[in-house]
Design a protein around this motif. Structure first.
Motif, mmCIF file in Angstrom:
data_model
loop_
_atom_site.group_PDB
_atom_site.id
_atom_site.type_symbol
_atom_site.label_atom_id
_atom_site.label_comp_id
_atom_site.label_asym_id
_atom_site.label_seq_id
_atom_site.Cartn_x
_atom_site.Cartn_y
_atom_site.Cartn_z
ATOM 1 N N LYS A 14 0.854 -1.177 0.000
ATOM 2 C CA LYS A 14 0.000 0.000 0.000
ATOM 3 C C LYS A 14 0.895 1.234 0.000
ATOM 4 O O LYS A 14 2.075 1.145 0.370
ATOM 5 N N PRO A 15 0.400 2.395 -0.421
ATOM 6 C CA PRO A 15 1.247 3.595 -0.469
ATOM 7 C C PRO A 15 1.902 3.876 0.884
ATOM 8 O O PRO A 15 1.252 3.811 1.935
ATOM 9 N N LEU A 16 3.203 4.186 0.830
ATOM 10 C CA LEU A 16 3.934 4.502 2.051
ATOM 11 C C LEU A 16 3.605 5.913 2.514
ATOM 12 O O LEU A 16 3.362 6.807 1.706
ATOM 13 N N ASP A 17 3.592 6.102 3.826
ATOM 14 C CA ASP A 17 3.435 7.440 4.374
ATOM 15 C C ASP A 17 4.739 8.217 4.216
ATOM 16 O O ASP A 17 5.813 7.628 4.027
ATOM 17 N N ASP A 18 4.631 9.530 4.276
ATOM 18 C CA ASP A 18 5.836 10.355 4.187
ATOM 19 C C ASP A 18 6.821 9.951 5.279
ATOM 20 O O ASP A 18 6.451 9.811 6.451
ATOM 21 N N GLY A 19 8.062 9.762 4.887
ATOM 22 C CA GLY A 19 9.096 9.427 5.862
ATOM 23 C C GLY A 19 9.272 7.941 6.092
ATOM 24 O O GLY A 19 10.232 7.529 6.745
ATOM 25 N N GLN A 20 8.338 7.111 5.583
ATOM 26 C CA GLN A 20 8.490 5.674 5.765
ATOM 27 C C GLN A 20 9.578 5.131 4.849
ATOM 28 O O GLN A 20 9.758 5.590 3.721
ATOM 29 N N MET A 21 10.302 4.130 5.354
ATOM 30 C CA MET A 21 11.377 3.502 4.602
ATOM 31 C C MET A 21 10.956 2.091 4.195
ATOM 32 O O MET A 21 9.957 1.560 4.673
ATOM 33 N N PHE A 22 11.757 1.493 3.295
ATOM 34 C CA PHE A 22 11.480 0.121 2.873
ATOM 35 C C PHE A 22 11.301 -0.798 4.076
ATOM 36 O O PHE A 22 10.382 -1.605 4.142
ATOM 37 N N THR A 23 12.194 -0.685 5.028
ATOM 38 C CA THR A 23 12.202 -1.612 6.153
ATOM 39 C C THR A 23 10.994 -1.448 7.072
ATOM 40 O O THR A 23 10.742 -2.313 7.923
ATOM 41 N N ASP A 24 10.246 -0.359 6.918
ATOM 42 C CA ASP A 24 9.023 -0.207 7.714
ATOM 43 C C ASP A 24 7.937 -1.182 7.273
ATOM 44 O O ASP A 24 6.921 -1.338 7.957
#
Length: 538
Positions: A14-24
């Motif tokens: 799903k679309p990542l939130d601002d500031g989220q990284m791959f590893t999240d």
């Protein structure tokens, strides 16, 4: 470098939130991360977890058999996930047990199944996994010996939710032996390391189209909601509805009960206050502070079922709740502790079918209720049938079983039979949805066997003669005309005027199915209710 055939599993985040990284996107598991080589042109990261080598639990048993420690008995499982960004989307290719490394709720839940349906040749399926919507839901897997059409698998489009499918792709897709279920899409392809971005981009285009609607449009009727985030949001709305005493909240028995042996029901905090029917208020009134109710409280509290022999069984209240939430053109339903999303068009079709089901013109007495030794009582189904038969001249066939080799056990022709060839099937409403779908299926099976099985009709005539000689010829031995018969579903504890709209959704589905099957065979079908009335004390 030559391309090599690989078997791959792909997820789309799903679309990542601002500031989220791959590893999240990873679950809580220790991993080693590796950057991408400059030569492969991939914007991503590789995450690898290697499990410690373990000796299998059965190793000591073999040591004892051999008389010494056997070397080289070891299990090692490897897990890896390649997370990459392509055109703004993030994808995960998993390897080994890599699917357990990602947080599944953060990925598009229908990506695997929808992509598979868009790419499959519907005449070359190998297997289907289904979840059948019943009072006791059934999961089943069907596998064909060779590539087969979807019709071969006997899917009931009114009750079956497609969970996974495997088969051969359509011509021009360029993949081999594809499979899809929930969020994971699996496929075979000849590839090299630099092909990962192009593969992800290409497979997203398969997911994004609507080709599946040509052969698999029915999969949009109902789908089970599985991702934790959506379930959490829906559970919050459920708690708010319970706290607000929303009239749409129903508490029902989540499985089929032996109604003639059930004395009544009670809840946590008033276990000894046994009532003959389930009322949501009987539970809500016991909660000391509704404003502080949580979903854990609904799962912790119990509905108790008391039988006439003093036995008590129990179910979590959360599993007993039936509630519908309408959001745009979708309806979300909790049933048996599981959330489902139902398409509005499908709901409309069910409503149109229910509009065709007529209210029976037969006369039925009301169901008697009374107090005895401080406890509320309601007339049993057996006692009601006996009284209704005597009051209106109906033939009593309750518990009069007829043997047949077309069912796993002997069946009732019906509970009440009228001289005008109306077969009445009776069930209490007191337990909620639990027995209603069974009622509709029972009526349908009995009518179909009566119509198609001469041997069954012969045995039924013997049973009818034992009840009343005048009843025998109501079922002819030969040349039975279905148009001469009316199948009547009688539900005790509900008025006819409100009966249809107050049925739980999945009971509406099963009534619609029974109506369509029976009317297609020429039977007339109607439904009736019998409200409660205080018993007169003499």
């Amino acid at each position: 470098m030559a391309k090599i055939y690989r078997r791959l599993n792909l997820f789309m985040a799903k679309p990542l939130d601002d500031g989220q990284m791959f590893t999240d996107l990873l679950a809580d598991a220790p991993v080693d991360t590796y950057p991408m080589a400059d030569t492969v042109g991939i914007d991503g990261v590789l995450c690898v977890r290697r499990s410690a080598e373990k000796r299998p639990s059965w190793g000591s048993l073999l040591d004892e058999v051999a008389g010494h420690d056997i070397p080289d008995l070891a299990n090692r499982s490897s897990s890896a996930v390649l997370l990459l960004r392509v055109d703004g989307d993030v994808f995960a290719f998993t390897f080994g047990y890599g699917r357990h490394l990602i947080e599944q709720s953060l990925f598009v839940q229908d990506f695997g199944l929808r992509t598979a349906l868009n790419t499959l040749d519907d005449k070359s399926l190998r297997s289907v996994d289904l979840h059948t919507l019943e009072d006791q839901p059934v999961q089943k897997k069907s596998q064909a010996a060779r590539d087969s059409e979807v019709a071969i698998f006997g899917i009931d489009i009114l009750r079956d939710i497609l969970r996974a499918v495997t088969g051969v792709p359509k011509r021009g897709i360029g993949l081999k032996q594809i499979a899809g279920g929930d969020a994971m899409f699996s496929f075979g392809v000849e590839m090299e390391a630099t092909d990962f971005p192009a593969l992800a981009r290409r497979i997203k285009t398969y997911y994004a189209n609507d080709d599946y609607k040509t052969s698999f449009s029915w999969v949009d009727n109902v789908r089970k909601i599985k991702d934790d985030a959506s379930i959490g949001t829906l559970n919050e709305q459920l708690v708010q509805a319970v706290c607000a005493r929303n009239p749409g909240i129903m508490i029902t028995l989540p499985e089929i009960g032996a109604w003639d042996t059930i004395l009544g029901f009670s809840f946590t905090r008033n276990k000894d206050c046994v009532r003959p029917v389930i009322h949501s208020s009987d539970y809500l009134d016991t909660i000391p502070d509704l404003a502080r109710l949580t979903i854990d409280g609904l799962k912790r509290d119990r509905l108790f079922v008391h039988d006439v022999d003093g036995n008590i069984s129990e179910h979590p209240v959360y599993r007993c709740i039936y509630f519908e939430i309408v959001e745009g053109n979708k309806t979300k339903i909790i049933f048996d502790g599981k959330w489902y999303e139902v398409d509005a068009t499908f709901i409309g079709r069910i409503a149109e079918t229910l509009d065709l089901v007529q209210i029976s013109t037969l006369a039925f007495p009301a169901v008697e209720v009374w107090n005895e030794e401080g406890k509320s009582k309601i007339e049993s189904e057996g006692d009601y049938n006996t009284r209704a038969a005597a009051a209106h001249g109906y033939f009593l066939l309750d518990k009069k079983l007829v043997k047949t080799d077309r069912a796993t056990s002997s069946i009732e022709l019906c509970d009440l039979l009228t001289p005008a060839k109306q077969l009445v099937h009776v069930k209490h409403r007191k337990g909620g949805s639990a027995g209603l779908s069974h009622l509709f299926a029972q009526g349908g099976v009995a009518a179909e066997i009566m119509l198609g099985d001469k041997a069954f009709r012969k045995k039924a005539r013997t049973v009818l003669r034992s009840v009343n000689p005048a009843a025998r010829d109501l079922v002819p031995l030969s040349t039975l005309r279905s148009a001469d018969y009316e199948i009547v579903f009688l539900i005790l504890g509900e008025d006819s005027a409100t009966l249809k709209q107050n049925l739980p959704f999945f009971s509406k589905v099963n009534l619609s199915k029974a109506f369509e099957n029976l009317t297609q065979r020429g039977f007339r079908v109607s439904i009736a209710g019998a409200p409660t009335t205080p018993r007169l004390i003499t």
